[in-house]
Design an enzyme around this catalytic site. Sequence first.
Site, PDB file in Angstrom:
ATOM      1  CD  GLU A 135      72.703  53.128 -36.678  1.00 32.41           C
ATOM      2  OE1 GLU A 135      73.245  53.972 -35.938  1.00 32.41           O
ATOM      3  OE2 GLU A 135      73.068  52.923 -37.843  1.00 32.41           O
ATOM      4  CB  CYS A 206      75.435  59.533 -40.792  1.00 30.31           C
ATOM      5  SG  CYS A 206      76.314  60.199 -39.384  1.00 30.31           S
ATOM      6  CG  ASN A 236      79.700  58.748 -32.167  1.00 30.26           C
ATOM      7  OD1 ASN A 236      80.484  59.676 -32.058  1.00 30.26           O
ATOM      8  ND2 ASN A 236      78.599  58.664 -31.428  1.00 30.26           N
ATOM      9  CB  SER A 279      76.431  60.909 -27.324  1.00 28.87           C
ATOM     10  OG  SER A 279      77.584  60.114 -27.134  1.00 28.87           O
TER      11      SER A 279
END
Length: 295
Positions: A135, A206, A236, A279
């Site tokens: 990312e 986010c 994450n 995920s």
Amino acid sequence: MERRQLNLPKNITLAKFAGFCYGVKRAVETAKKLKAENPEKEVCVLGELIHNTNVIHELESLGIKTINEIPEKGEGICVIRSHGESPEVIEKIKQAGFEVVDLTCPDVKKVQQKAIELAKEDYFLVIVGKSEHPEVVAIRANAQLWSDKVIVASSVEQLIPYQDKIKNHKRTGIVVQTTQRIETLNPIVQYLTSISKEVHIANTICASTAMRQKEAKELARTSDLVIVAGSKKSANTTHLAEILKDITKTIHIENDAELDNYKELIESANNISITAGASTPQNVIEKVLEKIKNY
Ligand code: SF4
């Protein structure tokens, strides 16, 4: 998902914000739909669509291949995963002959756009994140099309070599990898504010990541043990486990089989919370919950 509390011999709480975030869900569901609607076409994803081996195998069984490099010649559809890609990579995929379907998460797109905006306005741009994360690689590549004053840092120490350049530049811009910890951002903001003439901060962590971390911290405060389920390759999930380790005993496992390594710890805990990364599929979470109930 509702937060679930089970009062067995142990109090077990399953976090509400555990498992797929909307960006990952959108990418997995859209990739499956693309293949179902185009059975005659090759459908591939550049890089793992999500960091979960079972999901990657499931996608393969449906005919959706993972490719790690762009071939010289290709055909069919090539999916861009939720992490996003640089314009150069997207162009290369098109040149190879693929039709590109861009499933970059809208929240990641917002970071790319903010980074471009700050780079165009001649801010010295600091991307807070891990430089090798896909990312971040894509955010940097997008910004570098407009400016050569773009750096990545995940600690104040990494900014020290740029101190003079930042001090001498008229303004500093900050964007953040969507899955970063606020604890990583705060000292960087403090440092940059102390050495810059003007600072523009875009906190682009986010909402899904922020809510997951906030809920997990609350749960950790009343738990003897927190179990974080998800891939060790997932940024994450790893960040989530790191945050919770500062609050209470925390174990990070990829699946229910790994729980056996922590048998004593689990048996001695009375209040256990379970959370999971963005995920982590629902069936992995359910298996962990089932196994914990039986300890
Ligand atoms: S973690 Fe956030 S930015 Fe990343 S895919 Fe999920 S919703 Fe999008």
